[in-house]
Design a protein around this motif. Structure first.
Motif, PDB file in Angstrom:
ATOM      1  N   SER A 148      -8.460 -25.432  69.423  1.00 60.58           N
ATOM      2  CA  SER A 148      -7.354 -26.253  70.414  1.00 60.58           C
ATOM      3  C   SER A 148      -8.120 -26.864  71.683  1.00 60.58           C
ATOM      4  N   ARG A 149      -7.568 -27.798  72.139  1.00 59.58           N
ATOM      5  CA  ARG A 149      -8.247 -28.432  73.380  1.00 59.58           C
ATOM      6  C   ARG A 149      -8.525 -27.516  74.455  1.00 59.58           C
ATOM      7  N   SER A 150      -7.815 -26.658  74.511  1.00 54.76           N
ATOM      8  CA  SER A 150      -7.867 -25.748  75.710  1.00 54.76           C
ATOM      9  C   SER A 150      -9.077 -24.807  75.339  1.00 54.76           C
ATOM     10  N   GLY A 151      -9.328 -24.416  74.498  1.00 51.72           N
ATOM     11  CA  GLY A 151     -10.374 -23.458  73.974  1.00 51.72           C
ATOM     12  C   GLY A 151     -10.210 -22.053  74.469  1.00 51.72           C
ATOM     13  N   ILE A 152     -11.375 -21.185  74.474  1.00 49.60           N
ATOM     14  CA  ILE A 152     -11.248 -20.065  74.810  1.00 49.60           C
ATOM     15  C   ILE A 152     -12.401 -19.463  75.656  1.00 49.60           C
ATOM     16  N   ALA A 206      -1.152 -11.265  65.790  1.00 53.04           N
ATOM     17  CA  ALA A 206      -1.057 -12.807  65.774  1.00 53.04           C
ATOM     18  C   ALA A 206      -0.671 -13.205  67.203  1.00 53.04           C
ATOM     19  N   VAL A 207       0.093 -12.559  67.873  1.00 48.55           N
ATOM     20  CA  VAL A 207       0.475 -13.087  69.119  1.00 48.55           C
ATOM     21  C   VAL A 207       0.211 -12.193  70.131  1.00 48.55           C
ATOM     22  N   PHE A 208      -0.601 -11.007  70.062  1.00 46.50           N
ATOM     23  CA  PHE A 208      -1.056 -10.393  71.186  1.00 46.50           C
ATOM     24  C   PHE A 208      -1.795 -10.869  72.240  1.00 46.50           C
ATOM     25  N   PRO A 209      -2.835 -11.817  71.833  1.00 52.11           N
ATOM     26  CA  PRO A 209      -3.590 -12.389  73.008  1.00 52.11           C
ATOM     27  C   PRO A 209      -3.037 -12.842  74.157  1.00 52.11           C
ATOM     28  N   ASP A 210      -1.745 -13.102  73.928  1.00 49.43           N
ATOM     29  CA  ASP A 210      -0.906 -14.099  74.674  1.00 49.43           C
ATOM     30  C   ASP A 210      -0.022 -13.169  75.758  1.00 49.43           C
ATOM     31  N   ILE A 211      -0.455 -11.928  75.731  1.00 49.96           N
ATOM     32  CA  ILE A 211       0.133 -10.837  76.432  1.00 49.96           C
ATOM     33  C   ILE A 211      -0.303 -11.165  78.135  1.00 49.96           C
ATOM     34  N   ASP A 212      -1.384 -12.462  78.261  1.00 46.55           N
ATOM     35  CA  ASP A 212      -1.788 -12.483  79.528  1.00 46.55           C
ATOM     36  C   ASP A 212      -1.021 -13.970  79.826  1.00 46.55           C
ATOM     37  N   GLU A 213       0.255 -14.166  79.365  1.00 43.73           N
ATOM     38  CA  GLU A 213       0.878 -15.471  79.678  1.00 43.73           C
ATOM     39  C   GLU A 213       2.684 -14.815  79.785  1.00 43.73           C
ATOM     40  N   LYS A 267      -1.837 -11.231  83.366  1.00 46.70           N
ATOM     41  CA  LYS A 267      -2.016 -12.665  83.843  1.00 46.70           C
ATOM     42  C   LYS A 267      -2.648 -12.635  85.641  1.00 46.70           C
ATOM     43  N   LEU A 268      -2.097 -11.793  86.167  1.00 47.59           N
ATOM     44  CA  LEU A 268      -2.563 -11.596  87.856  1.00 47.59           C
ATOM     45  C   LEU A 268      -4.085 -11.272  87.695  1.00 47.59           C
ATOM     46  N   ILE A 269      -4.392 -10.217  86.924  1.00 43.71           N
ATOM     47  CA  ILE A 269      -5.889  -9.973  86.804  1.00 43.71           C
ATOM     48  C   ILE A 269      -6.715 -10.434  86.221  1.00 43.71           C
ATOM     49  N   PHE A 270      -6.473 -11.133  85.016  1.00 45.65           N
ATOM     50  CA  PHE A 270      -7.395 -11.748  84.285  1.00 45.65           C
ATOM     51  C   PHE A 270      -7.155 -13.218  84.129  1.00 45.65           C
ATOM     52  N   GLY A 271      -5.880 -13.917  84.370  1.00 47.68           N
ATOM     53  CA  GLY A 271      -5.678 -15.113  84.156  1.00 47.68           C
ATOM     54  C   GLY A 271      -5.335 -15.377  82.585  1.00 47.68           C
ATOM     55  N   HIS A 272      -4.549 -16.354  82.206  1.00 46.73           N
ATOM     56  CA  HIS A 272      -4.318 -16.727  80.927  1.00 46.73           C
ATOM     57  C   HIS A 272      -5.412 -17.387  80.237  1.00 46.73           C
ATOM     58  N   ARG A 273      -5.682 -16.951  78.891  1.00 44.50           N
ATOM     59  CA  ARG A 273      -7.054 -17.133  78.260  1.00 44.50           C
ATOM     60  C   ARG A 273      -8.166 -16.884  79.058  1.00 44.50           C
ATOM     61  N   GLY A 274      -7.903 -15.617  79.385  1.00 48.54           N
ATOM     62  CA  GLY A 274      -8.997 -14.778  80.277  1.00 48.54           C
ATOM     63  C   GLY A 274      -9.793 -13.803  79.066  1.00 48.54           C
ATOM     64  N   LEU A 275      -9.498 -12.531  79.657  1.00 46.00           N
ATOM     65  CA  LEU A 275      -9.963 -11.319  78.884  1.00 46.00           C
ATOM     66  C   LEU A 275      -9.617 -11.226  77.409  1.00 46.00           C
ATOM     67  N   THR A 276      -8.137 -11.476  77.441  1.00 42.45           N
ATOM     68  CA  THR A 276      -7.575 -11.245  75.940  1.00 42.45           C
ATOM     69  C   THR A 276      -8.105 -12.333  74.966  1.00 42.45           C
ATOM     70  N   LEU A 292      -7.482 -15.752  68.083  1.00 46.25           N
ATOM     71  CA  LEU A 292      -8.752 -16.499  68.747  1.00 46.25           C
ATOM     72  C   LEU A 292      -9.307 -17.548  67.996  1.00 46.25           C
ATOM     73  N   ALA A 293      -9.143 -17.430  66.654  1.00 48.68           N
ATOM     74  CA  ALA A 293      -9.920 -18.575  65.930  1.00 48.68           C
ATOM     75  C   ALA A 293      -8.846 -19.781  66.028  1.00 48.68           C
ATOM     76  N   GLY A 294      -7.611 -19.513  66.188  1.00 43.16           N
ATOM     77  CA  GLY A 294      -6.710 -20.540  66.153  1.00 43.16           C
ATOM     78  C   GLY A 294      -6.754 -21.356  67.683  1.00 43.16           C
ATOM     79  N   ASP A 295      -7.026 -20.428  68.573  1.00 40.94           N
ATOM     80  CA  ASP A 295      -7.281 -21.119  69.728  1.00 40.94           C
ATOM     81  C   ASP A 295      -8.501 -21.729  70.187  1.00 40.94           C
TER      82      ASP A 295
END
Length: 155
Positions: free
Chosen positions: A112-116, A41-48, A65-74, A106-109
């Motif tokens: 959100s307004r920011s989306g995926i 449930a928290v792993f996708p945010d490994i990009d932040e 985060k450097l390679i993919f950015g936040h809310r990128g590949l994960t 991913l469903a939760g995000d």
């Protein structure tokens, strides 16, 4: 969504799936199931780097985060498909719960307004069905409702 809302909504969703479908998380290893669900449930945010898991990743979050950015590949549709295939393929309490938690994140995000970025890496455009903004009162309401739902099923 904040990490605690991701965890509570993933747990509530897992309870609902377990209760209302034939797919069951209740197995011989409840500790592994709970750990997998919460970590997924928290792993996708490994990009932040400032996220709950990012601060505990010993530098991994910086590189992701450097390679993919936040809310990128994960947070992509590709990651969702991989998690779904792993969920359907493996019969292991931890892996199943991790993948379910990942998909719940991913469903939760997505709501959100920011989306995926559903179609990343083809496009970085984010898809959203905006219901809430991270940290808003609506997110707090989702958190509280998921806790009530969990308490209902556990007690």
């Amino acid at each position: 969504m904040r990490y605690y809302t991701h965890i509570s909504t993933a747990c509530a969703a897992a309870l609902a799936v377990d209760h209302y479908t034939t797919f069951s998380f209740a197995g011989t290893a409840p500790v592994f199931t709970a750990a997998g669900l919460m970590l997924g449930a928290v792993f996708p945010d490994i990009d932040e780097t400032t996220s709950w898991i990012g601060r505990r990743s010993r530098g991994l979050a910086f590189w992701v985060k450097l390679i993919f950015g936040h809310r990128g590949l994960t947070h992509s549709g590709l990651a969702a498909v991989i998690a779904l295939l792993a969920l359907l393929r493996f019969d292991h309490a931890f892996i199943d719960a991790f993948c379910f938690g990942f998909l719940a994140h991913l469903a939760g995000d997505l709501f959100s307004r920011s989306g995926i970025p559903l179609f990343y890496p083809f496009t970085k455009k984010r898809t959203s069905f905006p219901l809430y903004r991270t940290g808003s009162w609506i997110e707090m309401l989702l958190f509280a409702a998921s806790l009530v739902y969990i308490a209902y099923f556990l007690f």
